[in-house]
Motif scaffolding. Structure first.
Motif, short mmCIF file in Angstrom:
data_model
loop_
_atom_site.label_atom_id
_atom_site.label_comp_id
_atom_site.label_asym_id
_atom_site.label_seq_id
_atom_site.Cartn_x
_atom_site.Cartn_y
_atom_site.Cartn_z
N ASN A 223 -27.36 -22.58 8.38
CA ASN A 223 -26.08 -22.95 7.79
C ASN A 223 -25.82 -24.43 8.08
OD1 ASN A 223 -23.61 -22.82 6.55
ND2 ASN A 223 -22.54 -22.06 8.36
N TRP A 224 -25.98 -25.26 7.06
CA TRP A 224 -25.73 -26.69 7.17
C TRP A 224 -24.30 -26.98 6.73
CZ3 TRP A 224 -29.68 -29.90 8.86
CH2 TRP A 224 -30.98 -29.36 8.87
N ILE A 225 -23.59 -27.77 7.49
CA ILE A 225 -22.21 -28.12 7.16
C ILE A 225 -22.05 -29.64 7.29
CG2 ILE A 225 -19.77 -27.80 7.74
CD1 ILE A 225 -20.57 -25.13 9.02
N ILE A 226 -21.54 -30.26 6.24
CA ILE A 226 -21.30 -31.71 6.24
C ILE A 226 -19.85 -31.95 5.83
CG2 ILE A 226 -21.89 -33.92 5.20
CD1 ILE A 226 -24.71 -32.88 4.80
N THR A 227 -19.11 -32.66 6.64
CA THR A 227 -17.73 -33.01 6.29
C THR A 227 -17.70 -34.46 5.82
OG1 THR A 227 -17.29 -33.62 8.60
CG2 THR A 227 -16.74 -31.38 7.92
N THR B 65 -11.61 -34.53 2.78
CA THR B 65 -11.23 -33.65 1.68
C THR B 65 -12.39 -32.81 1.18
OG1 THR B 65 -11.67 -35.40 0.09
CG2 THR B 65 -9.41 -35.21 0.93
N GLY B 66 -13.61 -33.23 1.46
CA GLY B 66 -14.77 -32.52 0.95
C GLY B 66 -15.51 -31.78 2.04
N LEU B 67 -16.27 -30.77 1.63
CA LEU B 67 -17.07 -30.01 2.57
C LEU B 67 -18.30 -29.50 1.84
CD1 LEU B 67 -17.23 -28.82 5.46
CD2 LEU B 67 -16.17 -26.76 4.55
N PHE B 68 -19.48 -29.80 2.39
CA PHE B 68 -20.74 -29.37 1.79
C PHE B 68 -21.39 -28.32 2.67
CE2 PHE B 68 -25.37 -29.77 1.72
CZ PHE B 68 -25.62 -29.46 0.39
N ASN C 227 -31.77 -31.43 0.47
CA ASN C 227 -31.52 -32.85 0.16
C ASN C 227 -30.12 -32.97 -0.40
OD1 ASN C 227 -31.71 -32.84 -2.99
ND2 ASN C 227 -33.55 -31.75 -2.30
N HIS C 228 -29.51 -34.10 -0.17
CA HIS C 228 -28.11 -34.25 -0.53
C HIS C 228 -27.81 -35.71 -0.89
CE1 HIS C 228 -23.89 -33.28 -0.66
NE2 HIS C 228 -23.61 -34.21 0.24
N ARG D 287 -19.87 -36.40 9.25
CA ARG D 287 -20.17 -35.52 10.37
C ARG D 287 -21.00 -34.37 9.84
NH1 ARG D 287 -16.01 -31.69 13.85
NH2 ARG D 287 -17.54 -30.96 15.38
N ASP D 288 -22.15 -34.13 10.47
CA ASP D 288 -23.04 -33.07 9.98
C ASP D 288 -23.57 -32.28 11.16
OD1 ASP D 288 -25.91 -34.31 10.66
OD2 ASP D 288 -24.59 -35.89 9.91
N TRP D 289 -23.78 -31.00 10.94
CA TRP D 289 -24.37 -30.17 11.98
C TRP D 289 -25.04 -28.97 11.34
CZ3 TRP D 289 -19.13 -30.39 11.13
CH2 TRP D 289 -18.47 -29.19 10.86
N GLU D 290 -25.90 -28.34 12.14
CA GLU D 290 -26.66 -27.17 11.69
C GLU D 290 -26.46 -26.05 12.67
OE1 GLU D 290 -31.20 -25.49 11.53
OE2 GLU D 290 -30.74 -27.44 12.37
N THR D 291 -26.25 -24.85 12.15
CA THR D 291 -26.21 -23.67 13.01
C THR D 291 -27.29 -22.72 12.56
OG1 THR D 291 -24.59 -22.55 11.57
CG2 THR D 291 -23.74 -23.88 13.41
N ASP D 292 -27.88 -22.01 13.55
CA ASP D 292 -28.94 -21.03 13.26
C ASP D 292 -28.46 -19.65 13.66
OD1 ASP D 292 -30.59 -23.21 12.67
OD2 ASP D 292 -31.25 -23.36 14.75
N ARG D 293 -29.05 -18.67 13.02
CA ARG D 293 -28.86 -17.28 13.47
C ARG D 293 -30.23 -16.66 13.58
NH1 ARG D 293 -25.49 -13.27 9.82
NH2 ARG D 293 -27.49 -12.98 8.80
#
Length: 204
Positions: free
Chosen positions: A166-170, A175-178, A186-187, A196-202
């Motif tokens: 789960n990649w999350i970029i603010t 106002t935006g969230l990817f 790629n983005h 600000r970007d981070w990655e979470t794993d499960r």
């Protein structure tokens, strides 16, 4: 009855008994003495835990259903948790910091000194926590509207495997969230500024 001057007896259970000694001479003269014998019960030890498995670090509550028959009480509770750690108390809470499968032992002693030890093999399973790690494949400082690629380097200890990302970029404007759930992506960043970007794993 045994006819020796000394003897031993295994009593079949706890409770109040009497033991009588009869002494007979070579002339047939007899005398007897009777004494009470109190056989105290040992603890009946049984327990489980909640939860029985989970991700590292895992905090478990010990569920203790041990008891002593009769009116005696248990005064000592010593737990060996299988990972090198120990704890005490009737229903302790314990945190496993490392992954693996652990056998748990409970040693209980009554107020009269009678003890019981019970080990439940492989009671707790702690699954390893994944290590989220990545880098930008081209750069972390790039031009506006340039396409950016990720290099995912996340790992998890075997036999677990990573099944979800789960990649999350603010956005700088707030106002935006990817979001993205691929292993790599790629983005094209639509705004100028610091993201600000981070990655979470499960894992599974």
């Amino acid at each position: 009855f045994p006819s020796h001057d000394k003897t031993s007896q295994l009593f079949p259970g706890w409770g109040d008994y009497t033991a009588t000694l009869a002494v007979v001479t070579n002339h047939g003269c007899v005398d007897t003495v009777t004494l009470p014998v109190r056989v105290n019960p040992r603890p009946v030890v049984d327990f489980s835990a909640d939860p029985l498995q989970g991700c590292q670090p895992l905090t478990v509550d010990m569920l203790n259903t041990s008891y002593v028959p009769g009116s005696d009480t248990i005064s000592v509770w010593n737990w060996t948790m299988g990972d090198g750690g120990t704890t005490t108390g009737v229903t302790p809470t314990y945190t496993y910091m490392q992954d693996g499968t652990f056998s748990v032992t409970l040693y209980a002693v009554t107020n009269r000194g009678c003890d019981t030890t019970v080990t439940i093999p492989n009671l707790i399973t702690v699954h390893p926590k994944p290590n989220a790690s990545y880098s930008w494949a081209n750069t972390s400082d790039f031009c506006f509207k340039e396409t950016l690629f990720t290099n995912n380097q996340s790992t998890v200890n075997a036999p677990s495997t990573i099944t979800d990302y789960n990649w999350i970029i603010t956005y700088p404007s707030g106002t935006g969230l990817f979001n993205d759930t691929n292993q790599n992506f790629n983005h094209v960043f639509p705004e100028v500024g610091l993201y600000r970007d981070w990655e979470t794993d499960r894992k599974s």
